[in-house]
Write an enzyme that holds these catalytic residues in place. Structure first.
Site, short mmCIF file in Angstrom:
data_model
loop_
_atom_site.label_atom_id
_atom_site.label_comp_id
_atom_site.label_asym_id
_atom_site.label_seq_id
_atom_site.Cartn_x
_atom_site.Cartn_y
_atom_site.Cartn_z
N HIS A 160 33.03 40.52 37.31
CA HIS A 160 33.54 41.10 38.75
C HIS A 160 32.99 42.89 38.09
CE1 HIS A 160 34.16 38.80 42.22
NE2 HIS A 160 35.22 38.23 41.80
N ASP A 196 32.13 30.00 40.35
CA ASP A 196 33.57 31.13 40.64
C ASP A 196 33.11 31.53 42.25
OD1 ASP A 196 35.86 32.46 40.00
OD2 ASP A 196 35.16 33.05 41.96
N HIS A 198 33.68 33.28 44.10
CA HIS A 198 33.41 35.03 44.11
C HIS A 198 32.09 35.26 43.94
CE1 HIS A 198 37.82 35.03 45.40
NE2 HIS A 198 37.45 35.30 46.11
N ASP A 285 38.38 28.91 41.99
CA ASP A 285 38.87 29.27 43.11
C ASP A 285 38.46 29.12 44.18
OD1 ASP A 285 38.25 32.30 42.42
OD2 ASP A 285 36.80 31.13 42.22
N1 LIG Z 1 41.26 39.09 50.49
C1 LIG Z 1 40.47 38.66 50.00
C2 LIG Z 1 40.92 39.73 48.77
C3 LIG Z 1 39.99 39.38 47.71
N2 LIG Z 1 40.73 40.76 46.66
C4 LIG Z 1 40.05 40.46 44.88
C5 LIG Z 1 40.27 39.31 44.67
C6 LIG Z 1 38.89 39.27 43.26
C7 LIG Z 1 38.46 37.46 43.07
C8 LIG Z 1 38.16 37.62 41.58
S1 LIG Z 1 37.43 36.03 41.11
ZN LIG Z 2 37.12 34.25 42.03
#
Ligand SMILES: NCCCNCCCCCS
Ligand SMILES: [Zn+2]
Length: 343
Positions: A160, A196, A198, A285
């Site tokens: 990120h 991942d 995300h 995840d």
């Molecule tokens: N309610 C979702 C909050 C997300 N907060 C950051 C998540 C970062 C994932 C990194 S792989």
């Molecule tokens: Zn993630």
């Protein structure tokens, strides 16, 4: 397969994060890396080696220098300002506001250099960030040196983090640093495959205008999932990068069959690009029990991911990203690696 690991990650502990309507203990905790390391040992994946230290030049090949130079100053500035708790942004220079840096206020600087309140600092955070970066480069050198694959057990993660922003538990983009390092070492093309849950918004942002790094993301649809503001299928790259950015957004509840269909298409596109090396942003995840995610992959699916990547027949660097079901993170992450080795 060799693993590169550093105990310095553990100093990044106890940081708080802001989630919807609450400040909570961070999900990105030291036990994540310890469960993975224990599983590497119990599965006898291979030797676990320590990091080789690097200066920050390789980081500044893909991050803005002022952003990188800011990171080690955060905690000293935060404490010098008399602030307590985790160093955390709470104000961001969004549309219509000025984009120049307010030099005197560490809380404003944190907002200037971040896109969310998810990359927070405690006293040991910088040492952990730097160790994660060194781990990635140390593992990349193993692949460059002839190993078919290597595992960079990075913590904190990096996908990120963009050229000049942190967020989502990420500070230096370890996978992007490794990809650039391979190019600087003579590679012509590198593919980054981000599995991942995300979207790797930082990685996409860094390479979006370039054709020498193909960036492929399989992830939760940004219309409904963090990080929201990047990761749609119509984002295909710009300028020289047109066609070299591929996004596979998928809905909540996605299970193996649908997810694997994306992986299959992604691997076909990756093979067609014919990179010299593949960097896998390995987040797990996507797991059905992940506390902050909405896909439904099962532990038995992760070796299949590894086997598919191995079928590409390319030198491969695995860089650890996310995964927050701590009890199973080792089983799932190392499952990809033992699958890659077809064990
Ligand atoms: N309610 C979702 C909050 C997300 N907060 C950051 C998540 C970062 C994932 C990194 S792989
Ligand atoms: Zn993630």
């Amino acid at each position: 397969m060799k693993t590169v690991y550093s105990p310095l990650h553990a100093g990044h502990a106890g940081q708080m994060e802001l989630v919807t309507a609450a400040i909570v203990p961070g999900f990105e905790k030291p036990s994540r890396a310890e469960f993975i390391r224990a599983r590497v040992e119990s599965e006898k994946l291979g030797p676990i080696i320590g990091l080789v230290e690097h200066d920050l030049a390789a980081a500044k090949r893909i991050h803005k220098a002022d952003y990188i130079d800011f990171l080690p100053t955060v905690w000293p500035q935060w404490t010098a300002a008399g602030f307590e708790g985790s160093a955390m942004a709470f104000t961001w220079p969004t549309r219509g506001l000025r984009g120049d840096v307010p030099p005197q206020r560490i809380d404003a600087l944190l907002g200037y250099y971040s896109f969310d309140a998810g990359a927070t600092f405690v006293e040991g955070t910088w040492a952990a960030i730097k160790s994660s970066y060194d781990v990635s480069l140390t593992a990349a050198a193993l692949v460059k040196g002839g190993e078919t694959s290597a595992f960079a057990l990075c913590r904190p993660p990096g996908h990120h983090a963009g050229a000049a922003f942190m967020g989502g538990y990420c500070f230096i983009n370890n996978a992007a640093v490794a990809a650039q390092w391979f190019l600087d070492q003579g590679a012509s093309r590198v593919s980054i495959l981000d599995v991942d849950y995300h979207h790797g918004n930082g990685t996409q942002e860094i390479f979006y205008g370039r054709g020498d790094v193909q960036v492929i993301n399989l992830h939760g649809d940004p219309m409904i999932e963090y990080p929201f503001f990047l990761g749609h299928a119509d984002e295909r790259g710009a300028g020289d990068g047109e066609g070299f950015n591929l996004n596979y957004p998928m809905p909540f509840g996605t299970g193996w069959e649908a997810w694997n269909a994306s992986l299959e298409d992604a691997c076909t596109k990756l093979a067609a690009y014919a990179p010299d090396v593949v960097v896998v942003s390995l987040g797990v995840d996507t797991f059905e029990k992940d506390p902050i995610s909405q896909f439904k992959l099962k532990s038995q699916d992760y070796p299949k991911i590894g086997r598919r990547i191995a079928r590409l027949g390319l030198p491969t660097l695995f860089v650890m990203e996310g995964g927050y079901a701590v009890e199973e993170i080792g089983i799932n992450a190392v499952g990809v690696l033992t699958g890659f080795e077809d064990r």
